[in-house]
Design a protein around this motif. Structure first.
Motif, short mmCIF file in Angstrom:
data_model
loop_
_atom_site.label_atom_id
_atom_site.label_comp_id
_atom_site.label_asym_id
_atom_site.label_seq_id
_atom_site.Cartn_x
_atom_site.Cartn_y
_atom_site.Cartn_z
N MET A 100 -10.70 -0.54 5.20
CA MET A 100 -9.65 -0.05 4.31
C MET A 100 -8.30 -0.24 5.01
O MET A 100 -8.19 -0.01 6.22
CB MET A 100 -9.89 1.43 4.02
CG MET A 100 -8.95 1.99 2.99
SD MET A 100 -9.57 3.52 2.34
CE MET A 100 -10.60 2.91 1.03
N LEU A 101 -7.31 -0.69 4.24
CA LEU A 101 -5.99 -0.98 4.82
C LEU A 101 -4.98 0.09 4.42
O LEU A 101 -5.01 0.61 3.29
CB LEU A 101 -5.52 -2.35 4.32
CG LEU A 101 -6.51 -3.51 4.51
CD1 LEU A 101 -5.96 -4.79 3.90
CD2 LEU A 101 -6.83 -3.70 5.99
N ASN A 102 -4.07 0.36 5.34
CA ASN A 102 -3.02 1.34 5.06
C ASN A 102 -1.93 0.73 4.18
O ASN A 102 -1.76 -0.50 4.14
CB ASN A 102 -2.39 1.83 6.37
CG ASN A 102 -1.46 3.01 6.13
OD1 ASN A 102 -1.70 3.83 5.24
ND2 ASN A 102 -0.38 3.09 6.91
N ASP A 103 -1.25 1.55 3.44
CA ASP A 103 -0.02 1.16 2.75
C ASP A 103 0.85 2.41 2.68
O ASP A 103 0.41 3.50 3.05
CB ASP A 103 -0.34 0.60 1.34
CG ASP A 103 -0.92 1.65 0.44
OD1 ASP A 103 -0.18 2.54 -0.02
OD2 ASP A 103 -2.16 1.60 0.19
N ASP A 104 2.07 2.23 2.21
CA ASP A 104 3.01 3.37 2.25
C ASP A 104 3.00 4.20 0.97
O ASP A 104 3.70 5.22 0.90
CB ASP A 104 4.45 2.85 2.48
CG ASP A 104 4.61 2.25 3.87
OD1 ASP A 104 3.82 2.64 4.77
OD2 ASP A 104 5.51 1.40 4.05
N THR A 106 0.01 4.68 -1.54
CA THR A 106 -1.19 5.34 -2.10
C THR A 106 -1.25 6.78 -1.57
O THR A 106 -1.17 7.00 -0.36
CB THR A 106 -2.47 4.58 -1.69
OG1 THR A 106 -2.34 3.23 -2.10
CG2 THR A 106 -3.70 5.20 -2.33
N PRO A 107 -1.40 7.76 -2.46
CA PRO A 107 -1.46 9.16 -1.99
C PRO A 107 -2.71 9.40 -1.12
O PRO A 107 -3.77 8.83 -1.37
CB PRO A 107 -1.55 9.98 -3.28
CG PRO A 107 -1.13 9.07 -4.37
CD PRO A 107 -1.45 7.68 -3.93
N MET A 108 -2.56 10.22 -0.11
CA MET A 108 -3.68 10.53 0.79
C MET A 108 -4.88 11.10 0.02
O MET A 108 -6.02 10.77 0.31
CB MET A 108 -3.22 11.54 1.85
CG MET A 108 -2.25 10.95 2.84
SD MET A 108 -1.88 12.15 4.11
CE MET A 108 -0.91 11.17 5.24
N VAL A 111 -6.99 8.38 -1.53
CA VAL A 111 -7.82 7.67 -0.54
C VAL A 111 -9.06 8.51 -0.20
O VAL A 111 -10.18 8.00 -0.13
CB VAL A 111 -7.00 7.35 0.74
CG1 VAL A 111 -7.88 6.66 1.77
CG2 VAL A 111 -5.80 6.48 0.40
N MET A 130 -9.45 8.58 6.41
CA MET A 130 -8.14 8.34 5.77
C MET A 130 -7.01 8.47 6.81
O MET A 130 -6.11 7.62 6.88
CB MET A 130 -7.95 9.34 4.61
CG MET A 130 -6.64 9.19 3.85
SD MET A 130 -5.22 9.97 4.66
CE MET A 130 -5.67 11.71 4.59
N VAL A 133 -6.92 5.50 9.17
CA VAL A 133 -6.29 4.32 8.54
C VAL A 133 -4.78 4.53 8.46
O VAL A 133 -3.99 3.62 8.76
CB VAL A 133 -6.89 4.06 7.14
CG1 VAL A 133 -6.17 2.89 6.46
CG2 VAL A 133 -8.38 3.80 7.23
N HIS A 134 -4.37 5.73 8.07
CA HIS A 134 -2.93 6.06 7.95
C HIS A 134 -2.22 5.83 9.29
O HIS A 134 -1.09 5.31 9.33
CB HIS A 134 -2.81 7.52 7.49
CG HIS A 134 -1.42 8.04 7.43
ND1 HIS A 134 -0.49 7.61 6.50
CD2 HIS A 134 -0.76 8.97 8.21
CE1 HIS A 134 0.66 8.26 6.69
NE2 HIS A 134 0.51 9.08 7.73
N LEU A 167 -3.65 0.38 -2.95
CA LEU A 167 -4.72 0.45 -1.94
C LEU A 167 -5.55 -0.83 -1.92
O LEU A 167 -6.00 -1.30 -2.96
CB LEU A 167 -5.62 1.65 -2.27
CG LEU A 167 -6.77 1.92 -1.29
CD1 LEU A 167 -6.25 2.26 0.08
CD2 LEU A 167 -7.67 3.02 -1.82
N1 TYC Z 1 -0.20 5.85 4.21
C1 TYC Z 1 -0.45 6.52 2.97
C2 TYC Z 1 0.55 7.61 2.76
O1 TYC Z 1 1.26 8.00 3.66
C3 TYC Z 1 -1.85 7.12 2.95
C4 TYC Z 1 -2.92 6.08 3.03
C5 TYC Z 1 -3.99 6.25 3.89
C6 TYC Z 1 -2.86 4.92 2.23
C7 TYC Z 1 -4.98 5.31 3.98
C8 TYC Z 1 -3.88 3.99 2.32
O2 TYC Z 1 -5.92 3.30 3.25
C9 TYC Z 1 -4.92 4.20 3.17
N2 TYC Z 1 0.60 8.15 1.54
#
Ligand code: TYC
Length: 174
Positions: A100-104, A106-108, A111, A130, A133-134, A167
């Motif tokens: 699973m990849l992080n992004d800025d 997608t809500p925690m 995930v 989660m 990954v974050h 996500l």
């Molecule tokens: N980074 C995201 C945030 O701060 C949370 C997140 C965690 C998104 C893991 C993707 O795979 C993920 N809302």
């Protein structure tokens, strides 16, 4: 054997007589008969018999007859071939990690819900993965045979798309 004896009369043979009978039987055996001497005690060992004079042709094997393609011998030169076995045990499937990849954006909570729904994690495991990954950018959700891993990646990304979240997941050979 003398002609006046009943076929089932037990006769005791000297080693030399037994050698002569054995060679005689071997020489007249058909190729598909397995010779089993009537063992009733320790059998004396004898020298080799002269080459058998078969009436018919010996069975032959051509290279294409080999089930495993390894060339078991014989090769159609009048020799009896070596038996070979084909592998019956299925090969273990290669395993793949679902990452699973992080992004800025997608809500925690989303995930965590995904990890519970598609990877059967409890709330504590899902939260831990989660957060990993974050913080690190990527994390392992599970390890599966290729087709299952691919299905999970597609399910997660379809679910994220339906909910307008960016996500992403990917596969990596384990
Ligand atoms: N980074 C995201 C945030 O701060 C949370 C997140 C965690 C998104 C893991 C993707 O795979 C993920 N809302």
């Amino acid at each position: 054997m003398p002609a006046n004896l009943h076929p089932r009369t037990l006769i005791v043979l000297s080693p030399l007589e037994w050698q002569a009978v054995r060679c005689d039987i071997t020489a007249t055996m058909q190729p598909d008969h397995e010779f089993q001497p009537p063992v009733t005690g320790a059998m004396p060992s004898f020298g080799a018999c002269p080459p058998p004079a078969y009436a018919g042709p010996l069975p032959t094997r051509s290279a294409g007859d080999d089930e495993d393609g390894a060339g078991g011998g014989g090769g159609g030169d009048g020799q009896i071939g070596i038996a070979t076995r084909t592998r019956t045990r299925p090969k273990k499937p290669s395993m793949f990690k679902v990452l699973m990849l992080n992004d800025d954006y997608t809500p925690m909570e989303f995930v965590v819900m995904v990890l519970k729904r598609y990877f059967h994690m409890d709330i504590d495991q899902a939260t831990q993965v989660m957060l990993h990954v974050h913080q690190r950018g990527v994390g392992v959700c599970g390890i599966f045979p290729y087709e299952i891993a691919e299905t999970k990646v597609n399910q997660v990304m379809d679910f994220a798309d339906e909910n307008q979240h960016p996500l992403r997941c990917t596969l990596e050979k384990a």
